[in-house]
Write a protein that holds these residues in place. Structure first.
Motif, PDB file in Angstrom:
ATOM      1  N   VAL A  43       0.821  -1.217   0.000  1.00 36.74           N
ATOM      2  CA  VAL A  43       0.000   0.000   0.000  1.00 36.74           C
ATOM      3  C   VAL A  43       0.852   1.262   0.000  1.00 36.74           C
ATOM      4  CG1 VAL A  43      -1.727   1.306   1.304  1.00 36.74           C
ATOM      5  CG2 VAL A  43      -1.928  -1.177   1.120  1.00 36.74           C
ATOM      6  N   PHE A  44       1.923   1.282   0.754  1.00 34.66           N
ATOM      7  CA  PHE A  44       2.692   2.523   0.927  1.00 34.66           C
ATOM      8  C   PHE A  44       3.220   3.084  -0.391  1.00 34.66           C
ATOM      9  CE2 PHE A  44       6.711   4.760   1.689  1.00 34.66           C
ATOM     10  CZ  PHE A  44       6.247   5.801   2.488  1.00 34.66           C
ATOM     11  N   THR A  85       0.314   4.693  -2.252  1.00 36.17           N
ATOM     12  CA  THR A  85      -0.156   5.890  -1.555  1.00 36.17           C
ATOM     13  C   THR A  85       0.808   7.054  -1.768  1.00 36.17           C
ATOM     14  OG1 THR A  85      -1.216   4.519   0.131  1.00 36.17           O
ATOM     15  CG2 THR A  85      -0.837   6.817   0.677  1.00 36.17           C
ATOM     16  N   GLY A 137       0.357   8.358  -5.235  1.00 39.50           N
ATOM     17  CA  GLY A 137      -0.852   9.169  -5.347  1.00 39.50           C
ATOM     18  C   GLY A 137      -0.673  10.560  -4.784  1.00 39.50           C
ATOM     19  N   GLN A 189      -5.943  14.699  -0.395  1.00 37.53           N
ATOM     20  CA  GLN A 189      -6.327  13.295  -0.312  1.00 37.53           C
ATOM     21  C   GLN A 189      -7.765  13.052  -0.759  1.00 37.53           C
ATOM     22  OE1 GLN A 189      -4.716  15.015   1.940  1.00 37.53           O
ATOM     23  NE2 GLN A 189      -3.166  13.818   3.032  1.00 37.53           N
ATOM     24  N   PHE A 210      -5.699  10.196  -6.175  1.00 39.46           N
ATOM     25  CA  PHE A 210      -5.163   9.640  -4.932  1.00 39.46           C
ATOM     26  C   PHE A 210      -6.046   8.524  -4.403  1.00 39.46           C
ATOM     27  CE2 PHE A 210      -5.323   9.533  -0.293  1.00 39.46           C
ATOM     28  CZ  PHE A 210      -4.002   9.233   0.006  1.00 39.46           C
ATOM     29  N   ASN A 212      -4.820   4.588  -3.946  1.00 39.42           N
ATOM     30  CA  ASN A 212      -4.845   4.043  -2.596  1.00 39.42           C
ATOM     31  C   ASN A 212      -5.760   2.816  -2.515  1.00 39.42           C
ATOM     32  OD1 ASN A 212      -4.196   4.390   0.361  1.00 39.42           O
ATOM     33  ND2 ASN A 212      -6.424   4.550   0.471  1.00 39.42           N
TER      34      ASN A 212
END
Length: 446
Positions: A352-353, A356, A359, A376, A381, A385
């Motif tokens: 995920v990081f 993210t 994004g 966000q 984004f 994510n």
């Protein structure tokens, strides 16, 4: 009597029939040289000691000649000192569901009553599926979950992929159109506006949480059926897993809600006194005590989900079964579960990081947008994510479910001799009996 209900209940055992390794009068056959003649309990002529005597034990002068010594590879393994079992290969005839502690000691797994296992280790066991049919080590539990994901990916991954995608699509829409509308302005506002904002946020979050809950329940139920069949080496289709899991879905939903609501109420009851009295120390103590109790109860009841699904039981019986199976093994179950959570959290972070961060770099805007949170809220984004979360859930969800199912099977093997019933279900008719002293060769899982 055996009180293990439902799925794969161990069959009739010596303790159920009234006779087992002991005779009808409660005595046990001799474990060494023949009994002296004249004893009214035994015949004057006794067979050779055979497997009842420890290998290499001296024989009485008047005993019958022992048969020719087989090769070293065919001789039974010598029992550890103090063990009451007759032999490594005949444990199936001499234990029942109530003899789990002897079984654990016989195998000598680390921490078991029989010793550390440093000298005796684990005997050979059949492996019709993803795990050997004996008490499992930590690595074998984790490896069994990964092996099922790898060998049955056509059934496992589509389930988690579809569930994760549906959940994240709904979550993305909620974040974009619902949660973004309920923001507390930094400027002074009226109490009515603040209450409307808080209530709207809670409503949108509750709807999102409910969708996630339903999705996780469906995935857990279907994965439980797939993993239970993988233990026997049987493949499962998505359709068959759904048909098996569907009748228990309402009960699984009720079980999950009971656990969640119970945890929330427990935390509230212990934290509320400190809040009402305005005491920071009392509030902190309440939070600390609440978290400890929640972790303890959650671990003790962690096997209720597979018990509910595989034994086709009610919610109350599933909770009682989990409590009974975990009792005396709390730290082991907690350790394996916590290790699994750490591994899956690490994998999720790796997946995920980067998406993210990408994004934020591409669609996060300037520093002001990042500071006030508007960066966000853009589609770019949110989509990146969500893609990262979908991939992470697709990989980690089956691992978490698989470890829970295999822990349930492992605890039943240790306490209720479930391996014998599993072996019979896999087609190994003489596994664990005196006639089948040597375990059948393992077959590839899945």
């Amino acid at each position: 009597m055996n009180d293990s209900p439902g799925w794969a209940t161990p069959g009739s055992s010596p303790s159920d029939s009234g006779q087992g390794a002991e005779g009808a009068d409660g005595t046990r056959p001799p474990a060494g040289p023949a009994q002296p003649t004249g004893d009214p309990k035994w015949s004057a002529e006794q067979p050779p000691p055979g497997q009842w005597s420890s290998p290499g034990a001296p024989q009485a002068p008047d005993a019958a000649p022992a048969p020719t010594t087989p090769p070293a590879s065919a001789q039974p393994r010598q029992q550890p000192a103090g063990s009451e079992a007759a032999g490594w290969g005949s444990y199936g005839d001499q234990r029942s569901a109530q003899q789990g502690s002897q079984y654990a000691g016989q195998y000598g797994y680390p921490g078991g009553p029989g010793g550390s296992g440093a000298h005796w280790g684990k005997p050979a066991a059949a492996k019709p599926g993803v795990i050997p049919l004996r008490p499992l080590g930590v690595g074998e539990v984790l490896d069994g979950a990964v092996a099922t994901m790898r060998g049955h990916w056509r059934s496992v991954l589509p389930i988690t992929l579809v569930v994760a995608t549906v959940v994240q699509v709904f979550s993305l829409i909620t974040q974009k159109y619902a949660l973004s509308e309920f923001t507390i302005d930094s400027q002074p506002t009226t109490m009515d506006d603040a209450l409307e904002t808080v209530s709207g946020t809670l409503l949108a979050s509750s709807a999102d949480l409910f969708i996630q809950l339903v999705g996780s329940i469906i995935a857990t139920a279907m994965l439980t059926m797939i993993f239970s069949r993988a233990v026997l080496g049987n493949a499962s289709s998505i359709g068959s897993a759904w048909r098996d899991a569907r009748p228990q879905l309402p009960r699984l939903l009720g079980l999950t809600l009971i656990l969640m609501v119970g945890a929330i109420l427990l935390i509230g009851v212990l934290v509320l006194p400190g809040v009402l009295l305005g005491s920071f120390g009392l509030g902190f103590l309440g939070i600390f005590a609440a978290l400890g109790l929640v972790v303890w109860l959650w671990t003790a009841l962690s096997l209720s989900s597979p018990a509910l699904m595989l034994e086709k039981s009610t919610v109350a019986k599933a909770l009682a079964r989990s409590w009974k199976l975990v009792r005396g093994s709390w730290w082991r179950v907690f350790g394996i579960t916590a290790l699994t959570q750490l591994i899956t959290a690490f994998l999720s972070g790796i997946i995920v990081f980067p998406l993210t961060a990408l994004g934020l770099a591409l669609f996060g805007g300037d520093m002001d947008a990042l500071a006030d949170g508007t960066g966000q809220a853009g589609w770019g984004f949110l989509i990146l994510n969500a893609i990262g979360i979908v991939i992470a859930l697709t990989v980690t969800m089956p691992m978490q479910s698989g470890v829970t199912v295999l822990l349930y099977v492992d605890q039943r093997i240790r306490r209720e001799a479930l391996d014998l019933e599993l072996a019979r279900a896999a087609g190994l008719e003489n596994y664990g009996t005196a006639a089948g002293t040597t375990a059948p060769p393992a077959t590839p899982g899945g």
